[in-house]
Design a protein around this motif. Structure first.
Motif, PDB file in Angstrom:
ATOM      1  N   SER A   1       0.840  -1.199   0.000  1.00  0.00           N
ATOM      2  CA  SER A   1       0.000   0.000   0.000  1.00  0.00           C
ATOM      3  C   SER A   1       0.874   1.247   0.000  1.00  0.00           C
ATOM      4  CB  SER A   1      -0.914   0.023   1.226  1.00  0.00           C
ATOM      5  OG  SER A   1      -1.827  -1.035   1.190  1.00  0.00           O
ATOM      6  N   VAL A   2       1.888   1.249   0.824  1.00  0.00           N
ATOM      7  CA  VAL A   2       2.793   2.394   0.906  1.00  0.00           C
ATOM      8  C   VAL A   2       3.570   2.561  -0.402  1.00  0.00           C
ATOM      9  CG1 VAL A   2       4.781   3.349   2.131  1.00  0.00           C
ATOM     10  CG2 VAL A   2       2.937   2.251   3.401  1.00  0.00           C
ATOM     11  N   LEU A   3       3.963   1.452  -1.022  1.00  0.00           N
ATOM     12  CA  LEU A   3       4.656   1.527  -2.313  1.00  0.00           C
ATOM     13  C   LEU A   3       3.789   2.188  -3.371  1.00  0.00           C
ATOM     14  CD1 LEU A   3       6.502  -1.886  -2.662  1.00  0.00           C
ATOM     15  CD2 LEU A   3       7.497   0.377  -2.474  1.00  0.00           C
ATOM     16  N   ILE A   4       2.520   1.880  -3.367  1.00  0.00           N
ATOM     17  CA  ILE A   4       1.609   2.467  -4.351  1.00  0.00           C
ATOM     18  C   ILE A   4       1.504   3.974  -4.151  1.00  0.00           C
ATOM     19  CG2 ILE A   4      -0.817   2.576  -5.032  1.00  0.00           C
ATOM     20  CD1 ILE A   4      -0.834  -0.501  -4.616  1.00  0.00           C
TER      21      ILE A   4
ATOM     22  N   GLY B   1      -3.257  -3.652 -12.880  1.00  0.00           N
ATOM     23  CA  GLY B   1      -1.993  -4.041 -13.487  1.00  0.00           C
ATOM     24  C   GLY B   1      -1.760  -5.519 -13.287  1.00  0.00           C
ATOM     25  N   GLU B   2      -1.061  -6.113 -14.227  1.00  0.00           N
ATOM     26  CA  GLU B   2      -0.774  -7.546 -14.161  1.00  0.00           C
ATOM     27  C   GLU B   2       0.714  -7.769 -14.344  1.00  0.00           C
ATOM     28  OE1 GLU B   2      -3.133  -9.160 -17.293  1.00  0.00           O
ATOM     29  OE2 GLU B   2      -4.946  -9.193 -16.073  1.00  0.00           O
ATOM     30  N   TYR B   3       1.187  -8.857 -13.764  1.00  0.00           N
ATOM     31  CA  TYR B   3       2.587  -9.229 -13.908  1.00  0.00           C
ATOM     32  C   TYR B   3       2.686 -10.748 -13.905  1.00  0.00           C
ATOM     33  CZ  TYR B   3       7.557  -9.750 -12.863  1.00  0.00           C
ATOM     34  OH  TYR B   3       8.868 -10.111 -12.902  1.00  0.00           O
ATOM     35  N   ASP B   4       3.300 -11.293 -14.954  1.00  0.00           N
ATOM     36  CA  ASP B   4       3.504 -12.738 -15.053  1.00  0.00           C
ATOM     37  C   ASP B   4       4.902 -13.064 -14.552  1.00  0.00           C
ATOM     38  OD1 ASP B   4       1.060 -12.713 -16.289  1.00  0.00           O
ATOM     39  OD2 ASP B   4       1.863 -12.926 -18.316  1.00  0.00           O
ATOM     40  N   PHE B   5       5.016 -14.153 -13.785  1.00  0.00           N
ATOM     41  CA  PHE B   5       6.327 -14.535 -13.267  1.00  0.00           C
ATOM     42  C   PHE B   5       6.396 -16.048 -13.086  1.00  0.00           C
ATOM     43  CE2 PHE B   5       3.592 -13.903  -9.687  1.00  0.00           C
ATOM     44  CZ  PHE B   5       3.987 -14.808  -8.719  1.00  0.00           C
ATOM     45  N   ALA B   6       7.610 -16.541 -13.125  1.00  0.00           N
ATOM     46  CA  ALA B   6       7.848 -17.977 -12.976  1.00  0.00           C
ATOM     47  C   ALA B   6       8.527 -18.246 -11.638  1.00  0.00           C
ATOM     48  CB  ALA B   6       8.731 -18.476 -14.115  1.00  0.00           C
ATOM     49  N   VAL B   7       8.330 -19.460 -11.137  1.00  0.00           N
ATOM     50  CA  VAL B   7       9.023 -19.916  -9.936  1.00  0.00           C
ATOM     51  C   VAL B   7       9.815 -21.170 -10.290  1.00  0.00           C
ATOM     52  CG1 VAL B   7       7.373 -18.936  -8.308  1.00  0.00           C
ATOM     53  CG2 VAL B   7       7.028 -21.242  -9.152  1.00  0.00           C
TER      54      VAL B   7
ATOM     55  N   SER C   1       1.602  -3.335  -9.569  1.00  0.00           N
ATOM     56  CA  SER C   1       1.182  -2.013  -9.096  1.00  0.00           C
ATOM     57  C   SER C   1       1.790  -0.910  -9.948  1.00  0.00           C
ATOM     58  CB  SER C   1       1.590  -1.807  -7.639  1.00  0.00           C
ATOM     59  OG  SER C   1       0.966  -2.751  -6.816  1.00  0.00           O
ATOM     60  N   ASP C   2       3.060  -1.052 -10.312  1.00  0.00           N
ATOM     61  CA  ASP C   2       3.707  -0.059 -11.172  1.00  0.00           C
ATOM     62  C   ASP C   2       2.974   0.062 -12.498  1.00  0.00           C
ATOM     63  OD1 ASP C   2       5.614   0.495  -9.270  1.00  0.00           O
ATOM     64  OD2 ASP C   2       7.176  -0.735 -10.195  1.00  0.00           O
ATOM     65  N   GLN C   3       2.560  -1.062 -13.037  1.00  0.00           N
ATOM     66  CA  GLN C   3       1.822  -1.046 -14.298  1.00  0.00           C
ATOM     67  C   GLN C   3       0.479  -0.332 -14.116  1.00  0.00           C
ATOM     68  OE1 GLN C   3       0.491  -4.828 -15.793  1.00  0.00           O
ATOM     69  NE2 GLN C   3       0.652  -4.128 -17.912  1.00  0.00           N
ATOM     70  N   ALA C   4      -0.180  -0.576 -13.011  1.00  0.00           N
ATOM     71  CA  ALA C   4      -1.468   0.072 -12.755  1.00  0.00           C
ATOM     72  C   ALA C   4      -1.309   1.572 -12.537  1.00  0.00           C
ATOM     73  CB  ALA C   4      -2.144  -0.566 -11.541  1.00  0.00           C
ATOM     74  N   VAL C   5      -0.272   1.963 -11.828  1.00  0.00           N
ATOM     75  CA  VAL C   5      -0.051   3.371 -11.510  1.00  0.00           C
ATOM     76  C   VAL C   5       0.200   4.192 -12.777  1.00  0.00           C
ATOM     77  CG1 VAL C   5       1.632   4.929 -10.429  1.00  0.00           C
ATOM     78  CG2 VAL C   5       0.657   3.051  -9.133  1.00  0.00           C
ATOM     79  N   THR C   6       0.866   3.604 -13.760  1.00  0.00           N
ATOM     80  CA  THR C   6       1.129   4.341 -14.998  1.00  0.00           C
ATOM     81  C   THR C   6      -0.163   4.682 -15.739  1.00  0.00           C
ATOM     82  OG1 THR C   6       1.476   2.290 -16.233  1.00  0.00           O
ATOM     83  CG2 THR C   6       3.423   3.359 -15.327  1.00  0.00           C
ATOM     84  N   GLU C   7      -1.221   3.962 -15.460  1.00  0.00           N
ATOM     85  CA  GLU C   7      -2.504   4.204 -16.116  1.00  0.00           C
ATOM     86  C   GLU C   7      -3.287   5.341 -15.449  1.00  0.00           C
ATOM     87  OE1 GLU C   7      -6.574   1.742 -17.049  1.00  0.00           O
ATOM     88  OE2 GLU C   7      -4.794   0.600 -16.524  1.00  0.00           O
ATOM     89  N   ILE C   8      -2.913   5.724 -14.251  1.00  0.00           N
ATOM     90  CA  ILE C   8      -3.677   6.717 -13.494  1.00  0.00           C
ATOM     91  C   ILE C   8      -3.735   8.058 -14.219  1.00  0.00           C
ATOM     92  CG2 ILE C   8      -3.688   8.097 -11.373  1.00  0.00           C
ATOM     93  CD1 ILE C   8      -2.909   5.589  -9.859  1.00  0.00           C
ATOM     94  N   LEU C   9      -2.601   8.535 -14.729  1.00  0.00           N
ATOM     95  CA  LEU C   9      -2.595   9.843 -15.399  1.00  0.00           C
ATOM     96  C   LEU C   9      -3.492   9.865 -16.624  1.00  0.00           C
ATOM     97  CD1 LEU C   9       1.010  11.296 -15.290  1.00  0.00           C
ATOM     98  CD2 LEU C   9      -0.994  11.962 -14.001  1.00  0.00           C
ATOM     99  N   SER C  10      -3.467   8.804 -17.393  1.00  0.00           N
ATOM    100  CA  SER C  10      -4.320   8.792 -18.585  1.00  0.00           C
ATOM    101  C   SER C  10      -5.796   8.758 -18.200  1.00  0.00           C
ATOM    102  CB  SER C  10      -3.960   7.629 -19.503  1.00  0.00           C
ATOM    103  OG  SER C  10      -4.138   6.404 -18.859  1.00  0.00           O
ATOM    104  N   ARG C  11      -6.119   8.054 -17.134  1.00  0.00           N
ATOM    105  CA  ARG C  11      -7.523   8.019 -16.677  1.00  0.00           C
ATOM    106  C   ARG C  11      -7.959   9.390 -16.160  1.00  0.00           C
ATOM    107  NH1 ARG C  11      -9.900   2.916 -15.783  1.00  0.00           N
ATOM    108  NH2 ARG C  11     -11.713   4.203 -15.359  1.00  0.00           N
TER     109      ARG C  11
END
Length: 171
Positions: free
Chosen positions: A51-54, A129-135, A154-164
């Motif tokens: 939450s704080v990172l966002i 925002g979505e992120y695919d990762f492997a383990v 979250s970084d991917q989602a945050v980049t969309e905020i300005l356009s919205r």
């Protein structure tokens, strides 16, 4: 000669974009948000670290791309913005030959609500925002995997905020 052609092309593109009235989304976001912004965060009890990172990511974008001043109280602000992690989810995308989870998708949905004090209008929307990762083979998602995946989504989602916000300025 090549430099001359590139210069002519660059000038042509610039004139074309200016004549079409092109303006980047940050221009409209600046118009919508004003100068002084107070950002409130609804901390998720299940995920306080992310939450704080966002909030940090959103404030960074507001300062760097929009040129806003972050103020310490809602009284000083032109706009009051509320942020909240609506949901965090993980899903399995692929299994290996032995039946172990191999590839995951993290999805984060962030709720954004803001009040423009000048117009007294409240606007809200959510971004995701979505992120695919492997383990590793046979491994499960540990805290470091989870933290990194949520951070990247979250970084991917945050980049969309300005356009919205820019789109919301037309309503």
């Amino acid at each position: 000669m090549k430099f001359f052609k590139v210069s002519i092309f660059a000038i042509f593109i610039s004139i074309f974009l200016i004549s079409c009235g092109y303006r980047p989304s940050t221009y409209y976001a600046k118009q919508e948000l004003g100068k002084d912004i107070f950002v409130r965060l609804d901390v998720s009890l299940s995920d306080p670290r992310n939450s704080v990172l966002i909030k940090d990511a959103v404030t960074k974008i507001l300062v760097q791309k929009v040129g806003s001043n972050l103020v310490n109280s809602d009284i000083e602000a032109d706009v009051i913005m509320d942020l909240k992690i609506n949901s965090v989810s993980f899903s399995t995308l692929q299994y290996d030959a032995d039946g172990y989870n191999k590839l995951y998708k993290a999805r984060v949905v962030i709720g954004v609500k803001y009040l423009n004090k000048a117009t007294q209008k409240v606007k809200s929307f959510s971004v995701d925002g979505e992120y695919d990762f492997a383990v590793d083979k046979g491994a499960t998602i540990n805290d470091s995997h989870r933290y990194e995946a949520i951070t990247k989504a979250s970084d991917q989602a945050v980049t969309e905020i300005l356009s919205r916000i820019a789109v919301a300025s037309f309503n």
